[in-house]
Design a protein around this motif. Structure first.
Motif, PDB file in Angstrom:
ATOM      1  N   UNK A  71       0.842  -1.204   0.000  1.00  0.00           N
ATOM      2  CA  UNK A  71       0.000   0.000   0.000  1.00  0.00           C
ATOM      3  C   UNK A  71       0.873   1.249   0.000  1.00  0.00           C
ATOM      4  N   UNK A  72       1.948   1.228   0.757  1.00  0.00           N
ATOM      5  CA  UNK A  72       2.862   2.367   0.799  1.00  0.00           C
ATOM      6  C   UNK A  72       3.499   2.613  -0.573  1.00  0.00           C
ATOM      7  N   UNK A  73       3.929   1.558  -1.234  1.00  0.00           N
ATOM      8  CA  UNK A  73       4.508   1.699  -2.579  1.00  0.00           C
ATOM      9  C   UNK A  73       3.453   2.215  -3.549  1.00  0.00           C
ATOM     10  N   UNK A  74       2.250   1.665  -3.479  1.00  0.00           N
ATOM     11  CA  UNK A  74       1.177   2.148  -4.355  1.00  0.00           C
ATOM     12  C   UNK A  74       0.854   3.604  -4.106  1.00  0.00           C
ATOM     13  N   UNK A  75       0.823   4.009  -2.834  1.00  0.00           N
ATOM     14  CA  UNK A  75       0.571   5.408  -2.503  1.00  0.00           C
ATOM     15  C   UNK A  75       1.662   6.325  -3.012  1.00  0.00           C
ATOM     16  N   UNK A  84      -2.330   4.511 -13.529  1.00  0.00           N
ATOM     17  CA  UNK A  84      -3.050   3.627 -12.609  1.00  0.00           C
ATOM     18  C   UNK A  84      -2.536   2.193 -12.678  1.00  0.00           C
ATOM     19  N   UNK A  85      -2.294   1.691 -13.864  1.00  0.00           N
ATOM     20  CA  UNK A  85      -1.820   0.302 -13.981  1.00  0.00           C
ATOM     21  C   UNK A  85      -0.450   0.137 -13.325  1.00  0.00           C
ATOM     22  N   UNK A  86       0.404   1.143 -13.426  1.00  0.00           N
ATOM     23  CA  UNK A  86       1.720   1.076 -12.781  1.00  0.00           C
ATOM     24  C   UNK A  86       1.559   1.074 -11.264  1.00  0.00           C
ATOM     25  N   UNK A  87       0.630   1.880 -10.768  1.00  0.00           N
ATOM     26  CA  UNK A  87       0.376   1.918  -9.321  1.00  0.00           C
ATOM     27  C   UNK A  87      -0.084   0.552  -8.825  1.00  0.00           C
ATOM     28  N   UNK A  88      -1.056  -0.020  -9.501  1.00  0.00           N
ATOM     29  CA  UNK A  88      -1.606  -1.312  -9.072  1.00  0.00           C
ATOM     30  C   UNK A  88      -0.556  -2.414  -9.189  1.00  0.00           C
ATOM     31  N   UNK A  89       0.137  -2.456 -10.310  1.00  0.00           N
ATOM     32  CA  UNK A  89       1.152  -3.503 -10.500  1.00  0.00           C
ATOM     33  C   UNK A  89       2.323  -3.326  -9.534  1.00  0.00           C
ATOM     34  N   UNK A  90       2.711  -2.099  -9.252  1.00  0.00           N
ATOM     35  CA  UNK A  90       3.795  -1.871  -8.295  1.00  0.00           C
ATOM     36  C   UNK A  90       3.424  -2.318  -6.895  1.00  0.00           C
ATOM     37  N   UNK A  91       2.210  -1.987  -6.470  1.00  0.00           N
ATOM     38  CA  UNK A  91       1.751  -2.407  -5.148  1.00  0.00           C
ATOM     39  C   UNK A  91       1.641  -3.922  -5.070  1.00  0.00           C
ATOM     40  N   UNK A  92       1.079  -4.530  -6.105  1.00  0.00           N
ATOM     41  CA  UNK A  92       0.921  -5.992  -6.106  1.00  0.00           C
ATOM     42  C   UNK A  92       2.276  -6.693  -6.149  1.00  0.00           C
TER      43      UNK A  92
END
Length: 104
Positions: A71-75, A84-92
């Motif tokens: 969550x911290x990485x996604x934030x 958005x896809x980079x945010x989701x994939x980075x968090x996952x």
């Protein structure tokens, strides 16, 4: 009609009424600037509280360190205005990588 169906219908009518109030009262009710600021701050506080409970808890206890790290990485990625896809994939990927490394 059972009590459950009656409660569902009452909640449905109440939800529809709340959604209808906005367009009906638009332009008729003027909120002071201070009230608008407080409502905006309240919305942010509620979203942060939802984020915290979703990121930090699972069931009755702590979710472990992998999920909050994801969550911290996604934030951080969202703050840097990543797509958005980079945010989701980075968090996952962060969460999955930590879990694969044995961090619960």
């Amino acid at each position: 009609m059972s009590a459950t169906v009656a409660v569902i219908l009452v909640l449905a009518v109440g939800t529809y009424a709340f959604r209808l109030v906005g367009p009906v009262l638009h332009g008729r009710v003027e909120l002071p600037a201070r009230v608008q600021e407080l409502l905006s701050a309240g919305a942010v506080v509620l979203l942060v509280a939802l984020l915290a409970t979703g990121a930090l808890t699972e069931g009755d206890g702590f979710a472990g360190w992998a999920r909050p790290a994801g969550v911290l990485v996604g934030g951080a990625l969202a703050w840097r205005r990543a797509p958005f896809t980079v945010v989701v994939l980075g968090a996952a990927a962060t969460t999955a990588g930590l879990r694969a490394a044995g961090v619960a």
